[in-house]
Design an enzyme around this catalytic site. Structure first.
Site, PDB file in Angstrom:
ATOM      1  N   GLU A 144      36.642  25.248   6.842  1.00 17.81           N
ATOM      2  CA  GLU A 144      36.581  26.254   7.890  1.00 17.81           C
ATOM      3  C   GLU A 144      37.547  25.853   9.011  1.00 17.81           C
ATOM      4  O   GLU A 144      37.589  24.681   9.386  1.00 17.81           O
ATOM      5  CB  GLU A 144      35.166  26.379   8.456  1.00 17.81           C
ATOM      6  N   ALA A 279      29.434  19.183  12.837  1.00 11.79           N
ATOM      7  CA  ALA A 279      28.976  19.263  11.454  1.00 11.79           C
ATOM      8  C   ALA A 279      29.458  20.581  10.863  1.00 11.79           C
ATOM      9  O   ALA A 279      29.851  21.487  11.596  1.00 11.79           O
ATOM     10  CB  ALA A 279      27.452  19.189  11.392  1.00 11.79           C
ATOM     11  N   MET A 280      29.423  20.671   9.523  1.00 12.12           N
ATOM     12  CA  MET A 280      29.918  21.862   8.839  1.00 12.12           C
ATOM     13  C   MET A 280      28.962  22.258   7.732  1.00 12.12           C
ATOM     14  O   MET A 280      28.582  21.432   6.896  1.00 12.12           O
ATOM     15  CB  MET A 280      31.327  21.579   8.285  1.00 12.12           C
ATOM     16  N   GLU A 281      28.632  23.550   7.714  1.00 11.46           N
ATOM     17  CA  GLU A 281      27.548  24.058   6.872  1.00 11.46           C
ATOM     18  C   GLU A 281      27.945  24.383   5.439  1.00 11.46           C
ATOM     19  O   GLU A 281      27.347  25.281   4.837  1.00 11.46           O
ATOM     20  CB  GLU A 281      26.992  25.323   7.522  1.00 11.46           C
ATOM     21  N   HIS A 314      20.685  23.903  12.995  1.00 12.22           N
ATOM     22  CA  HIS A 314      21.817  24.834  13.096  1.00 12.22           C
ATOM     23  C   HIS A 314      22.521  24.972  11.740  1.00 12.22           C
ATOM     24  O   HIS A 314      22.705  26.070  11.225  1.00 12.22           O
ATOM     25  CB  HIS A 314      22.782  24.324  14.179  1.00 12.22           C
ATOM     26  N   GLU A 315      22.883  23.839  11.155  1.00 16.05           N
ATOM     27  CA  GLU A 315      23.618  23.889   9.882  1.00 16.05           C
ATOM     28  C   GLU A 315      22.755  24.466   8.763  1.00 16.05           C
ATOM     29  O   GLU A 315      23.250  25.187   7.885  1.00 16.05           O
ATOM     30  CB  GLU A 315      24.108  22.494   9.482  1.00 16.05           C
ATOM     31  N   GLU A 337      27.693  31.968  14.027  1.00 20.47           N
ATOM     32  CA  GLU A 337      27.413  30.922  15.032  1.00 20.47           C
ATOM     33  C   GLU A 337      26.315  31.326  16.024  1.00 20.47           C
ATOM     34  O   GLU A 337      25.486  30.510  16.397  1.00 20.47           O
ATOM     35  CB  GLU A 337      28.698  30.535  15.756  1.00 20.47           C
TER      36      GLU A 337
HETATM   37 ZN   LIG Z   1      27.748  26.623  13.261  1.00 24.44          ZN
END
Ligand SMILES: [Zn+2]
Length: 870
Positions: A144, A279-281, A314-315, A337
């Site tokens: 992303e 962090a990245m989901e 969140h993730e 988001e």
């Molecule tokens: Zn996010």
């Protein structure tokens, strides 16, 4: 994605004049499935890729356009069997595309593209990159927003969803993690290698493809029969326990909230040494920077536990908002988001009553309101095209404003109707894409409320409404109270009014004996019945759930003041005092009004409310207090917070709830910095010195505040001790605590040493901008830091130009408050542009201008107030 923590706290952001080339791909040929095989060579930082894309052509064509960047094509053929033909590749770096041209047009229908290529594992923390640990390196992806094209040629837009089957050939001693679970693991092809095949993913967007290679080790557990692993480099595996427990609780919570249970089979969460975002989901394979995931169960502070739970929540919320249902284009990034930010608070509130999550939410709203009060803000839904514009859209408007608007609507329609609408929206668009309109139609239909009229006023137009409350009056029988609400756009720079009309759900609370009520404000000015009985005051933002600023007529604010501590909730108290501060910054009220209101918060016991007031007082101290009056302001700060510190004591009791521990840290920090309290400063230094003894530690909840206060009055000996502590730290939080304290020193030589450190490998690219921000926040170091950044720009650029680094640095410059620094900032970035921080620069300039105006108008006011009151 979660921006790294410090960037999130200060994220600032707009409709920018970046020249954007139309970068959308044609839609004649679209992908269904990718077979991706990589041979990863960590010794030479290279990889070889073999790719088959099954595509569908809606008409006959002799050209296919897809995305590719920093990819070396070796061979491309299109078609299968006898129909296979070679294709010629034309690269266009400006649009980051590759055009494949065939001698004979392909027919309408299905076909295959075969590509052999190679690439470099880069050091830019995006695409397929090298992450360096202490003793070895790792290969990691971060796709992303637009970086999957750096790992494999692809149709790199969120609406081109497809399935992905990944195969990785890696060193025999290493392991790998990807979106799918491991289907097979076989030796070869070389004796030193093994090859892992991963299960085919569900339909998803390219930006969610994930791979990590190295000697990772994992802790594992299950929740609702879903296997969960928390993975880290081998030396840090044991630091995953807090995260593992959190992840289980969060998954169970989401499985009950959402009608669709966790859809991806397994969940891996991996901390890597170099990671630009927080962090990245990635679907079923969330990647992380270490400090936001790993901590020692015994020494972790409340803040650390909260951060870990909050980023995970969140993730994991993204697995539904983003991974399952994805925005059709980046102009609706808030659907990812804003939704993940809004949702993440729910599992935390459910598991930790003493975390006061409602106050965090109120603080989150305040962060959005801060940016949204600038002329250079942007609407939630804003056109974006070029990759730099897309990156800059990950801002407080997408995250905090998006979340705040969702909270307001949820409160207005009711939690059950809102949840029904969310579930209908997810079910209708699962494994597909959606737009803002799809969302508000779903909520309108589940609630019967006119969301198609309300939401566009918050999503499609920029800015925040100000509601002025006046003419509070009882009817003749004293059975009802009426008030007049007037709405207009709120701007910090009120010399230049801008239009704006919203449809605002306004919920009102009042004295205990009256009942709360909600109203839809549609007109510029409306008189409504706000309470039963005869109320002498009302609070026009019940639960602080509204997305607007409120200004009360002076008589109403006076009537409310004695009831603030007793009758307003902590989230409401935060909203009230922050609105007052915003009115000061906009030149509508004076700093004297603010300071007088603050005296009504003497017995404040919510840590975040106290923290907010302490931050504002620090601002008044640093920018608005005449030099000969600073000691009076410091005395005022002590008079506000010292009684609380005495009540709390310096040592926590075992029975202290989490928020009481956080409150103690906030009071200590305010007294030790702005309050300049000698006893607190001495205690902080003594505690720090004691912690240097072998086996000794700082009390976890006070470690950060104590270290920062000690450093603010520290000497070379303390500086050396901090550098050494950062070096030998075995937990990430200890390292960051020590490093960030280096920015607090007052001595010029020590500040210079601290700045020099950013040029060394001690400070990783992922941390460089965050590290420098600390120096800009220190009034004594600010100008020195700017001189240093300019002088070392060439060396610093590669460390700054990573996701969040550019905006983080540029927004830090918003701490200047004079015309020469403003002009210098403008001209420096005109000569050294950072394309992904274009809007951020406009906002920085606007903040500096606002500070200059405030300083001119309010310095004498502060002096007079301090003289009169002390
Ligand atoms: Zn996010």
């Amino acid at each position: 994605m979660m921006r790294s923590l410090l960037a999130a706290l200060a994220a600032i952001v707009v409709l920018s004049p970046v020249p954007s080339i139309a970068q959308r791909l044609p839609t004649i040929v679209v992908p269904d499935h990718y077979d991706l095989a990589f041979r990863v060579d960590l010794r030479h930082n290279r990889f070889e890729g073999t790719e088959t894309i099954r595509v569908h052509a809606s008409q006959s064509t002799s050209k296919v356009v897809l995305n590719a960047l920093e990819i070396e094509f070796q061979q491309v053929t299109i078609g299968t069997g006898a129909a296979a033909q070679p294709a010629r590749v034309t690269l266009d770096e400006a649009t980051q595309t590759a055009t494949l041209s065939m001698p004979k047009p392909i027919d309408r229908g299905q076909t295959e593209i075969h590509i052999r290529y190679s690439g470099v594992l880069n050091d830019q923390l995006r695409g397929f990159y090298v992450s360096k640990g202490r003793t070895r390196s790792y290969a990691v992806t971060q796709c992303e927003s637009t970086a999957a094209r750096r790992a494999f040629p692809c149709f790199d837009e969120p609406s081109f969803k497809a399935t992905f089957a990944v195969t990785l050939t890696i060193d025999r001693g290493d392991t790998a993690i990807s979106n799918g679970k491991v289907l097979s693991d076989a030796p070869g092809p070389l004796p030193t290698q093994h090859t892992l095949k991963f299960a085919t993913t569900p339909r998803m967007s390219t930006y969610l493809v994930a791979m990590v290679v190295g000697d990772f080790q994992c802790l594992d557990a299950t929740a609702d029969s879903v296997p969960i692993r928390i993975c880290a480099t081998a030396d840090k595996k044991h630091l995953g326990r807090i995260a593992l427990e959190s992840a289980q609780q969060i998954l169970r919570f989401y499985n009950r909230y959402f009608a669709i249970k966790y859809p991806f089979g397994k969940l891996d969460v991996v901390a890597v040494p170099d990671f630009a975002a927080g962090a990245m989901e990635n679907t079923a394979a969330i990647f992380y920077r270490e400090a936001d995931l790993l901590a020692d169960s015994k020494s972790a502070s409340v803040d650390t536990r909260k951060t870990i739970a909050s980023v995970l929540a969140h993730e994991m919320a993204h697995q539904w908002f983003g991974d399952l249902v994805t925005m059709a284009w980046w102009d609706d990034i808030w659907l990812n988001e804003g939704f993940a930010t809004w949702m993440a608070n729910k599992p935390l509130a459910a598991a930790h009553a003493d975390w006061n999550v409602a106050v965090d939410e109120s603080a989150e709203t305040q962060r959005a309101l801060g940016v949204d009060s600038l002329k250079s803000t942007r609407p939630i839904h804003a056109d974006v095209s070029a990759p730099a514009e897309i990156d800059e859209a990950f801002d407080a408007i997408a995250y905090e404003k998006g979340a705040a608007v969702l909270r307001m609507i949820e409160h207005y329609v009711g939690a059950d109707a809102f949840r029904d609408g969310i579930n209908a929206y997810l079910e209708a668009h699962a494994y597909q894409n959606a737009t803002s309109e799809d969302f508000w139609k779903a909520i309108a239909s589940s609630s019967g409320k006119p969301l198609e009229r309300i939401l566009p006023t918050f999503v499609n137009q920029p800015g925040v409404p100000l509601i002025e409350v006046s003419d509070l009056a009882c009817d003749a029988g004293r059975s009802q109270t009426r008030a007049t609400f007037a709405q207009s756009r709120f701007l910090l720079d009120s010399r230049d009014p801008a239009p704006g009309r919203w449809q605002i759900p306004v919920c009102v609370a009042g004295p205990r004996d009256s009942s709360a009520s909600c109203h839809l404000l549609t007109e510029p000015r409306q008189t409504v019945t706000v309470a039963s009985g005869c109320a002498s005051w009302i609070f026009a933002n019940a639960g602080a759930r509204g997305y607007y600023r409120t200004a009360y007529a002076p008589a109403m604010l006076r009537a409310m003041a004695p009831h603030i501590e007793g009758e307003l909730a902590a989230a409401e108290r935060l909203s009230l005092v922050d609105d007052e501060w915003a009115l000061v910054r906009a030149g509508r009220h004076s700093v004297a009004d603010y300071l007088t209101l603050v005296t009504a918060y003497r017995s404040e016991h919510a840590s975040l409310v106290l923290q907010d007031i302490a931050d504002r007082l620090a601002y008044i101290h640093d920018y608005l207090t005449p030099p000969d009056q600073s000691q009076r302001l410091e005395a005022f700060v002590r008079s506000l917070f010292r009684p609380l510190m005495d009540e709390l004591g310096f040592t926590p009791a075992a029975s202290d709830a989490d928020d009481r521990r956080a409150l103690r840290a906030a009071a200590l920090s305010a007294l030790g910095t702005t309050g300049n309290d000698p006893e607190v400063i001495a205690k902080a230094r003594a505690a720090f010195d004691r912690s240097l003894a072998p086996g000794a530690t700082l009390e976890p909840s006070l470690a950060e505040a104590m270290t920062a206060v000690a450093a603010g009055h520290g000497d070379a000996k303390l500086f050396d001790a901090l550098v050494a502590a950062a070096d030998r730290a075995s937990v990430p939080q200890e390292r960051y605590r020590s490093l960030s304290a280096l920015a607090k020193f007052q001595d010029a030589a020590l500040i210079e040493r601290g700045l020099q450190l950013v040029l060394t490998p001690q400070i990783r690219s992922q941390d460089a901008a965050l590290y420098l921000r600390g120096f800009f926040a220190n009034p004594v170091a600010r100008l020195r830091a700017w001189t240093f950044v300019k002088a070392n720009w060439t060396a610093l650029t590669p460390k700054i130009a990573v996701f969040g680094g550019d905006t983080g640095l540029v927004s830090a410059l918003g701490s200047f408050c004079d015309a020469p620094a403003r002009d210098d900032t403008k001209s420096f970035f005109a000569a050294h542009p950072l394309p992904a921080a274009t809007r951020t620069l406009d906002q920085t300039i606007e903040r500096i201008d606002n500070c200059i105006a405030l300083r001119e108008s309010q310095t004498a006011v502060v002096g007079a107030w301090l003289n009169g009151s002390r």
